[in-house]
Enzyme design. Structure first.
Site, PDB file in Angstrom:
ATOM      1  N   ARG A  44      62.631  37.816  42.666  1.00  7.38           N
ATOM      2  CA  ARG A  44      63.594  38.339  43.629  1.00  7.38           C
ATOM      3  C   ARG A  44      64.484  39.379  42.949  1.00  7.38           C
ATOM      4  O   ARG A  44      64.781  40.442  43.520  1.00  7.38           O
ATOM      5  CB  ARG A  44      64.457  37.201  44.189  1.00  7.38           C
ATOM      6  CG  ARG A  44      63.778  36.275  45.178  1.00  7.38           C
ATOM      7  CD  ARG A  44      63.498  36.953  46.514  1.00  7.38           C
ATOM      8  NE  ARG A  44      64.687  37.492  47.140  1.00  7.38           N
ATOM      9  CZ  ARG A  44      65.542  36.794  47.874  1.00  7.38           C
ATOM     10  NH1 ARG A  44      65.337  35.492  48.087  1.00  7.38           N
ATOM     11  NH2 ARG A  44      66.586  37.371  48.439  1.00  7.38           N
ATOM     12  N   ASP A  61      57.141  26.829  53.607  1.00  8.98           N
ATOM     13  CA  ASP A  61      58.594  26.939  53.720  1.00  8.98           C
ATOM     14  C   ASP A  61      59.101  25.664  54.395  1.00  8.98           C
ATOM     15  O   ASP A  61      58.310  24.884  54.939  1.00  8.98           O
ATOM     16  CB  ASP A  61      58.957  28.185  54.541  1.00  8.98           C
ATOM     17  CG  ASP A  61      60.442  28.547  54.470  1.00  8.98           C
ATOM     18  OD1 ASP A  61      61.183  27.902  53.698  1.00  8.98           O
ATOM     19  OD2 ASP A  61      60.867  29.459  55.194  1.00  8.98           O
ATOM     20  N   GLN A  85      62.390  38.938  50.171  1.00  5.22           N
ATOM     21  CA  GLN A  85      61.571  37.801  49.761  1.00  5.22           C
ATOM     22  C   GLN A  85      60.097  38.182  49.732  1.00  5.22           C
ATOM     23  O   GLN A  85      59.376  37.857  48.786  1.00  5.22           O
ATOM     24  CB  GLN A  85      61.784  36.634  50.724  1.00  5.22           C
ATOM     25  CG  GLN A  85      60.981  35.390  50.377  1.00  5.22           C
ATOM     26  CD  GLN A  85      61.425  34.759  49.083  1.00  5.22           C
ATOM     27  OE1 GLN A  85      62.588  34.400  48.917  1.00  5.22           O
ATOM     28  NE2 GLN A  85      60.503  34.619  48.141  1.00  5.22           N
ATOM     29  N   CYS A 115      59.479  29.875  49.056  1.00  2.41           N
ATOM     30  CA  CYS A 115      60.638  30.762  48.912  1.00  2.41           C
ATOM     31  C   CYS A 115      61.901  30.007  48.505  1.00  2.41           C
ATOM     32  O   CYS A 115      62.885  30.644  48.088  1.00  2.41           O
ATOM     33  CB  CYS A 115      60.873  31.534  50.210  1.00  2.41           C
ATOM     34  SG  CYS A 115      61.037  30.494  51.671  1.00  2.41           S
TER      35      CYS A 115
END
Length: 321
Positions: free
Chosen positions: A289, A221, A131, A261
């Site tokens: 990714r 996040d 990530q 993410c």
């Protein structure tokens, strides 16, 4: 044998090499080229946790490279039917590399200890290196250069933030982390960052507003990750002042990029206004990714077979710009 269990398994030079390779992979992909650099290679995906981005990006990327993947869930009896060293030694004789998405970091470390092939950390409670590579790749694309860049991370000082810290420390990016008390890194973790990235520019005790001030990028996040569902109500109260909204983004530089993410809980750690804004990079970040992981696979397997890297030099564009 080289593995990627944390970003500290790479030197700063090696990380830049992987990022350059990822840019070239993406340029080739966007141009319609999918050179079979890993033809007849097999990648095992050994997962204890649910996944969208990690699984699909690795499976699609390996297909683009001419190889094959095996998704291995509970049916293989990992950790239940036989000793860990037996499982690792056997599986690693069948495949060319293994990606592990595990609840505990120690599980991945133990598997790699006995493995005969490269092991890649697809996520653990301690680290999420793939990530972080995709994140800094996205930042590089957006800004052109990371020289003098500032990243604000708002929320839990978790595995994602830890990997970002290593990436930023290696690449010279200033990192300011805004976390409430009780969810910040302890002294041992900070000493570890300083030892691994002595030139790193870190601020770990900022408020959300202090961290976001003059940032080129703002990252957040979820407040409660997988396995922390029972803590969700407590965490919602603790992080109430750490939501990324339009007001907080205005403290960052004009047109600062927003990163997440994913998956996100819209209305909790971030508002729809920010998620769907023109400066939101979440979809590019998710796509990256795949390109970052293709580069990681080529680089890691190229350590055992230099012919892979030689083929990449011949078949990929020379620059990602």
């Amino acid at each position: 044998m080289r593995h990627l269990l944390t970003l500290t398994d790479l030197s700063a030079v090696e990380l830049r090499t992987v990022l350059d390779l990822a840019l070239r992979m993406k340029r080739a992909y966007r141009g319609g080229a999918r050179p079979p650099l890993l033809a007849r290679r097999t990648l095992a995906l050994l997962f204890e946790k649910q996944s969208l981005r990690t699984r699909v990006s690795f499976e699609s990327g390996m297909t683009h490279l001419g190889g094959a993947t095996l998704y291995l869930g509970e049916d293989v009896g990992w950790g239940k039917r036989e000793a860990p060293q037996d499982f690792s030694r056997v599986l690693s004789r069948y495949v060319d590399a293994v990606v592990i998405r595990s609840k505990k970091h120690e599980t991945v470390v133990e598997f790699a200890k006995y493995s005969d092939c490269p092991v890649i950390n697809g996520l653990t409670d301690w680290s999420h290196p793939c990530q972080a590579v995709a994140d800094v790749l996205t930042m590089m694309e957006r800004r052109g250069s990371l020289d003098g860049a500032k990243l604000a991370y708002i929320g839990d000082s978790n595995n994602v933030c830890r990997s970002l810290a290593f990436a930023c420390g290696m690449l010279g990016v200033e990192l300011a982390v805004g976390s409430p008390e009780g969810y910040r890194y302890d002294d041992e973790a900070r000493k570890h960052f300083a030892a691994k990235c002595p030139q790193g520019k870190f601020v770990f005790d900022a408020t959300a507003e202090e961290a976001a001030k003059n940032a080129d990028f703002v990252y957040t996040d979820v407040w409660a990750s997988m396995g922390q569902e029972k803590e969700r109500e407590v965490r919602q109260k603790a992080f109430a002042a750490y939501q990324v909204d339009g007001k907080l983004m205005k403290l960052a530089k004009p047109n600062a990029g927003f990163l997440h993410c994913l998956p996100a809980r819209r209305g909790e750690e971030v508002t729809d206004e920010v998620m769907d804004s023109p400066n939101s990079l979440i979809v590019d970040q998710a796509e990256n990714r795949m390109h970052a992981q293709k580069a990681i696979l080529i680089w890691l397997l190229g350590q055992k077979d230099p012919g892979i890297l030689q083929s990449a030099e011949k078949e990929l564009p020379k620059t990602g710009k």
